[in-house]
Each structure stands twice: as structure tokens, then as C-alpha cells.
Design a protein around this motif. Structure first.
Motif, short mmCIF file in Angstrom:
data_model
loop_
_atom_site.label_atom_id
_atom_site.label_comp_id
_atom_site.label_asym_id
_atom_site.label_seq_id
_atom_site.Cartn_x
_atom_site.Cartn_y
_atom_site.Cartn_z
N TYR A 186 -5.58 -3.82 -2.98
CA TYR A 186 -4.65 -2.86 -2.39
C TYR A 186 -5.21 -1.45 -2.53
O TYR A 186 -6.15 -1.21 -3.28
CB TYR A 186 -3.25 -2.98 -3.01
N GLU A 187 -4.61 -0.54 -1.79
CA GLU A 187 -5.11 0.83 -1.72
C GLU A 187 -4.00 1.80 -2.10
O GLU A 187 -2.82 1.56 -1.80
CB GLU A 187 -5.57 1.10 -0.28
N LYS A 188 -4.39 2.87 -2.76
CA LYS A 188 -3.47 3.97 -3.08
C LYS A 188 -4.22 5.27 -2.82
O LYS A 188 -5.45 5.29 -2.77
CB LYS A 188 -3.02 3.92 -4.54
N ARG A 189 -3.49 6.34 -2.70
CA ARG A 189 -4.08 7.67 -2.54
C ARG A 189 -4.01 8.40 -3.88
O ARG A 189 -2.95 8.49 -4.49
CB ARG A 189 -3.33 8.49 -1.50
N GLY A 190 -5.17 8.90 -4.32
CA GLY A 190 -5.22 9.73 -5.52
C GLY A 190 -5.39 11.18 -5.13
O GLY A 190 -5.50 11.51 -3.94
N ARG A 191 -5.44 12.07 -6.10
CA ARG A 191 -5.63 13.49 -5.81
C ARG A 191 -6.94 13.75 -5.08
O ARG A 191 -7.04 14.65 -4.27
CB ARG A 191 -5.60 14.30 -7.11
N SER A 192 -7.97 12.94 -5.39
CA SER A 192 -9.28 13.15 -4.79
C SER A 192 -9.54 12.26 -3.58
O SER A 192 -10.65 12.23 -3.08
CB SER A 192 -10.37 12.94 -5.84
N GLY A 193 -8.52 11.53 -3.14
CA GLY A 193 -8.71 10.68 -1.97
C GLY A 193 -8.28 9.25 -2.21
O GLY A 193 -7.56 8.94 -3.16
N PRO A 194 -8.75 8.35 -1.34
CA PRO A 194 -8.32 6.95 -1.43
C PRO A 194 -8.92 6.24 -2.65
O PRO A 194 -10.03 6.55 -3.09
CB PRO A 194 -8.84 6.35 -0.13
N LEU A 195 -8.15 5.29 -3.15
CA LEU A 195 -8.58 4.42 -4.24
C LEU A 195 -8.30 2.99 -3.82
O LEU A 195 -7.27 2.71 -3.22
CB LEU A 195 -7.80 4.71 -5.53
N SER A 252 0.84 -1.18 0.00
CA SER A 252 0.00 0.00 0.00
C SER A 252 0.88 1.23 0.00
O SER A 252 1.99 1.23 0.53
CB SER A 252 -0.91 -0.02 1.24
N SER A 253 0.40 2.32 -0.57
CA SER A 253 1.17 3.56 -0.59
C SER A 253 0.82 4.45 0.59
O SER A 253 1.23 5.59 0.63
CB SER A 253 0.93 4.29 -1.92
N ASN A 254 0.04 3.96 1.54
CA ASN A 254 -0.33 4.75 2.71
C ASN A 254 0.82 4.88 3.67
O ASN A 254 1.61 3.98 3.84
CB ASN A 254 -1.51 4.09 3.45
#
Length: 160
Positions: A124-133, A4-6
Motif C-alpha cells: 500500500y501507499e501513503k504520502r509522507g512530508r517528503s513525498g510518496p511512501l 491507500s491515503s491518496n
């Protein structure tokens, strides 16, 4: 599982219960390939190659609707999409295409019995410009009656 990129300070949407679904499989689905179905698919998709129009061999992407469920209207989401029972309930629901990789290993011909098995291979989760994905990956393996791998398809979807 992908990392995860968190950062540690950020909260994740991915609970241990949600991640426990990785590796979950559908029941295998077995379907017969017919010359008529190949011809219908070729005509419906505007394919002009004679071998497909004659139904001698299936064109690319033929396998996709072959294994779709036939469902009633009440089994569709409000936007008309089939509700996939293999997937867990995700905390995000707006889906976008994230990628599709298809390997064609053997030709599909009339008379072939094919068995498809789908596996949820990653979440898995990543953060985009508008929030979590949230990303999830499904792998479908299609084998013939000899057990040979005919098609392998990996689908990535993004939820926001």
C-alpha cells in the motif's frame, strides 16, 4: 489489502501489475535445528542463559538467520543487502524498517525440522512530508514436521 491515503487527484505508484504480487509465496524452506547452531547463535548474540548456551532450546530470533540464503557477493545490493527474489521491482528503492511482530507459539529445540513459508501479504501507499511512501508486508510462518505453527513473523518495510 489496506486502503491507500491518496486522493483521486493524486497519482499512485501502485500499478495493477505491482498489486497483483500480493499473495505471492516463496517456496517452502526446510531446515534442521541443531544443538551446535543454537549454541553458536547464543554465543554470537551475547545471550548468557544457560539453556541457550547448552543448546537445549533456541533463543528468541534464532529463526531469522536459520532461513537466510547463503549467497555470493554479486547477489547483494550495492549496500550489502540480500536481494529478495520474492519481492517485485518497486518504483521506490530506499528501504526503512516499518515494524516487526513475532509470535513464538512453541519452543524450538535441537532435532526439530522446521519449514518456513513467506508470503507477500500487502502493498500500500501513503504520502509522507517528503513525498510518496510504499509499504509492504511479509508474513513468514514456520511449522514443525507435525504441521504445527511454531513461529509467525510479520515484517513491514517502508520504501521512499
Amino acid at each position: 489489502m489496506s486502503s491507500s491515503s491518496n486522493t483521486a487527484a493524486e497519482e499512485t505508484l501502485l500499478t495493477p501489475e505491482l498489486l497483483a504480487n500480493i499473495g505471492r509465496q516463496d517456496s517452502p524452506r526446510r531446515e534442521l535445528v541443531t544443538r551446535r547452531e543454537i549454541r553458536k547463535y547464543a554465543i554470537a548474540t551475547g545471550n548468557r542463559q544457560q539453556r541457550y548456551l547448552d543448546g537445549d532450546v533456541a533463543p528468541p530470533m534464532f529463526h531469522v538467520p536459520l532461513f537466510w540464503d547463503v549467497v555470493t557477493m554479486d547477489e547483494l545490493s550495492p549496500d550489502g543487502v540480500f536481494i529478495d527474489k520474492l519481492l517485485p521491482k518497486f518504483p521506490l528503492e530506499k528501504a526503512m524498517a516499518g515494524g516487526l511482530e513475532i509470535e513464538y507459539l512453541k519452543p524450538v529445540r535441537p532435532g526439530d525440522w522446521l519449514t518456513a513459508t513467506r508470503t507477500l501479504t500487502d502493498i500500500y501507499e501513503k504520502r509522507g512530508r517528503s513525498g510518496p511512501l510504499i509499504f509492504y508486508e511479509l508474513v513468514m510462518e514456520i511449522r514443525n514436521d507435525e504441521g504445527e505453527l511454531v513461529i509467525r513473523e510479520k515484517t513491514t518495510r517502508i520504501l521512499r
